[in-house]
Design a protein around this motif. Structure first.
Motif, PDB file in Angstrom:
ATOM      1  N   THR A   1       0.812  -1.217   0.000  1.00 45.18           N
ATOM      2  CA  THR A   1       0.000   0.000   0.000  1.00 45.18           C
ATOM      3  C   THR A   1       0.850   1.274   0.000  1.00 45.18           C
ATOM      4  OG1 THR A   1      -1.968   1.032   0.949  1.00 45.18           O
ATOM      5  CG2 THR A   1      -0.405   0.096   2.502  1.00 45.18           C
TER       6      THR A   1
ATOM      7  N   CYS B   1      -9.124  -2.126   9.197  1.00 42.47           N
ATOM      8  CA  CYS B   1     -10.205  -1.287   8.676  1.00 42.47           C
ATOM      9  C   CYS B   1      -9.661  -0.182   7.780  1.00 42.47           C
ATOM     10  CB  CYS B   1     -10.964  -0.664   9.822  1.00 42.47           C
ATOM     11  SG  CYS B   1     -11.405  -1.873  11.045  1.00 42.47           S
ATOM     12  N   GLU B   2      -9.031  -0.555   6.691  1.00 40.79           N
ATOM     13  CA  GLU B   2      -8.527   0.407   5.704  1.00 40.79           C
ATOM     14  C   GLU B   2      -8.569  -0.306   4.362  1.00 40.79           C
ATOM     15  OE1 GLU B   2      -6.015   3.285   6.036  1.00 40.79           O
ATOM     16  OE2 GLU B   2      -5.891   3.307   8.225  1.00 40.79           O
ATOM     17  N   THR B   3      -9.008   0.370   3.348  1.00 40.00           N
ATOM     18  CA  THR B   3      -9.019  -0.249   2.025  1.00 40.00           C
ATOM     19  C   THR B   3      -7.592  -0.499   1.543  1.00 40.00           C
ATOM     20  OG1 THR B   3     -11.105   0.810   1.642  1.00 40.00           O
ATOM     21  CG2 THR B   3      -9.987  -0.009  -0.292  1.00 40.00           C
ATOM     22  N   GLY B   4      -6.648   0.297   2.074  1.00 40.63           N
ATOM     23  CA  GLY B   4      -5.240   0.117   1.716  1.00 40.63           C
ATOM     24  C   GLY B   4      -4.612  -1.143   2.308  1.00 40.63           C
ATOM     25  N   ASP B   5      -5.368  -1.856   3.090  1.00 40.23           N
ATOM     26  CA  ASP B   5      -4.818  -3.051   3.730  1.00 40.23           C
ATOM     27  C   ASP B   5      -4.935  -4.254   2.795  1.00 40.23           C
ATOM     28  OD1 ASP B   5      -3.847  -4.874   5.542  1.00 40.23           O
ATOM     29  OD2 ASP B   5      -5.767  -5.132   6.568  1.00 40.23           O
TER      30      ASP B   5
ATOM     31  N   TYR C   1      -0.648  -0.797  14.730  1.00 38.00           N
ATOM     32  CA  TYR C   1      -1.959  -0.282  14.320  1.00 38.00           C
ATOM     33  C   TYR C   1      -3.038  -1.326  14.554  1.00 38.00           C
ATOM     34  CZ  TYR C   1      -5.360   2.157  11.360  1.00 38.00           C
ATOM     35  OH  TYR C   1      -6.460   2.800  10.878  1.00 38.00           O
ATOM     36  N   ASN C   2      -4.183  -0.865  15.017  1.00 36.31           N
ATOM     37  CA  ASN C   2      -5.312  -1.732  15.397  1.00 36.31           C
ATOM     38  C   ASN C   2      -4.967  -2.603  16.614  1.00 36.31           C
ATOM     39  OD1 ASN C   2      -7.508  -2.577  12.613  1.00 36.31           O
ATOM     40  ND2 ASN C   2      -6.544  -0.654  13.041  1.00 36.31           N
TER      41      ASN C   2
END
Ligand SMILES: *Cc1c(COP(=O)(O)O)cnc(C)c1O
Length: 418
Positions: free
Chosen positions: A314, A343-347, A380-381
């Motif tokens: 990403t 929770c990211e479309t970049g994931d 993250y998360n």
């Protein structure tokens, strides 16, 4: 030679089955082939007919075991922060093994570097030069330095890893470089020993190197003509690696020949600072399929690794091959988006990837993750950083334990008025 291959449809890293690794260790995890790293080091070293000193750029993968194995091979270390100096020393490096580059070195970091008596600081601005001299004066010592030149050459790589154009923050602008050497030569507590350049990363063509190196060659002659002692030229890193079979890259021999053809008769020591090159293709990120979700548009394979573990796809739009750990030959291939749970479309790790069919619980391995993988991970998360494993033939050892969630939370406090 790649240490990652199938043996009767089971994926192996060196002599160890990846499935066996995943039986013993919680997924996701990184694993690295020791032999691959050693072979890359040796291949680069022997591509030169002249003496060339390799300083491994540790920001690509700074695990203590990786540093130790390269130090054992005779490598030096290129660092970019005080933290990296501390790590290098912990891995067994001494000051003379270390070169320090970086666009923003604090007084604290410089003091640490100077007290450690590191081999060379590559200076990136006039104010840094003055600060080094002042710190050395206080400590009553002298520090070896080189100046990092910004040659204003486009490395033709991803914008986020281009470092040698005039608009980039790195190095000293070409037009000022001679006056900076003049200033440095007047300072009593610094000792000029060289010149350095680093134009970017994942460079897949020799032309930008050639352009930059010719500029540096002329500059060395000019500087020597002006009476400066330029004992070494540090050419940085940046030579790219293969991420897919389609990549067509210069060989080590071609890279080394270019360097020799330009600097071979200058009576100068040559340093190179490869990072990615030595480690990228040593590594796999092993992850398990949590769920598979089919929509009207796509089939999403959701795995237990995520962008916090491996952010390159990403961040840099990078391509990585993805292999099923058990090659289900005979099953039909499918087009998958391979994504993480964040929770990211970049994931994501791959989009519209044609792969052997996988099921919930299947293991898959992401390739070429040994450089700029683990070092760029985050929590993250509230996802704990994952384990790193080194493989030597059919042996392995965990070289970084998986972090626990409680370790992440441990340094936080609830403010006492809450
Ligand atoms: C990052 C960096 C390198 C290594 O770059 P690679 O592309 O990983 O080879 C070398 N030198 C300096 C100064 C760097 O910042």
């Amino acid at each position: 030679m790649t240490p990652i291959k199938y043996k009767s449809n089971n994926l192996y890293i060196e002599g160890l089955s990846v499935e066996k690794l995943a039986d013993d260790n919680q997924t996701p995890f990184y694993c690295y082939s020791e032999k691959y790293i050693e072979d890359q080091y040796q291949a680069l070293k022997s591509a030169f007919d002249m003496e060339a000193k390799i300083f491994y750029s540790m920001k690509a993968n700074s695990n203590l075991s990786i540093l130790k194995l390269l130090l054992n091979k005779g490598s030096g270390i290129d660092v970019v922060s005080g933290g990296e100096i501390e790590r290098a020393l912990n891995a067994g490096a001494t000051g003379k093994d270390i070169i320090y580059a970086g666009v923003g070195k604090t007084d604290e970091e410089l003091t640490y570097a100077i007290k450690t008596k590191i081999h060379c600081i590559n200076v990136e601005s006039q104010s840094e030069l003055t600060r080094i001299n002042d710190i050395c004066e206080k400590l009553n010592t002298k520090q070896n330095i080189s100046l990092r030149v910004n040659p204003d050459v486009d490395a033709k790589t991803h914008v986020k890893i281009t470092t040698g154009k005039a608009e980039n923050k790195f190095g000293i602008e070409f037009d000022y470089i001679k006056s900076m050497y003049a200033i440095a030569s007047e300072l009593p507590n610094v000792n000029i020993i060289g010149i350095s350049v680093h134009i970017g990363s994942q460079i897949t063509n020799l032309k930008p190197f050639k352009k930059a190196f010719q500029i540096i060659y002329d500059l060395i002659n000019d500087l020597r003509g002006l009476g400066h002692k330029i004992k070494h030229v540090d050419l940085g890193g940046g030579l790219g690696v293969t991420y897919s079979d389609d990549d067509n890259l210069p060989t080590f021999k071609e890279y080394a020949s270019l360097i020799q053809s330009i600097f071979g008769n200058l009576n100068i020591e040559v340093y190179v600072e490869p990072g990615r090159l030595l480690v990228a293709n040593s590594g796999l990120l092993v992850t398990r399929v949590i769920d598979i979700k089919t929509t009207s548009q796509k089939t999403f394979v959701i795995v237990d690794a995520a962008m916090n573990d491996f952010i390159r796809p990403t961040l840099y739009n990078s391509y990585h091959e993805i292999l099923p750990v058990k090659n289900n030959l005979g099953t039909s291939n499918k087009l998958y988006d391979i994504v993480g749970p964040i929770c990211e479309t970049g994931d994501y790790f791959a989009k519209n990837r044609n792969m052997n069919s996988v099921q919930v619980g299947s293991l898959i391995a992401i390739k070429s993750v040994g450089a700029y993988g683990s070092v760029l991970s985050s929590n993250y998360n509230s996802r704990p950083q994952i384990a790193e494993i080194i493989v030597q033939n059919d042996k392995y050892e965990v070289i970084r334990e998986r972090v626990e969630v409680r370790d992440i939370i441990a340094r936080e406090r609830i403010a006492n008025w809450l």
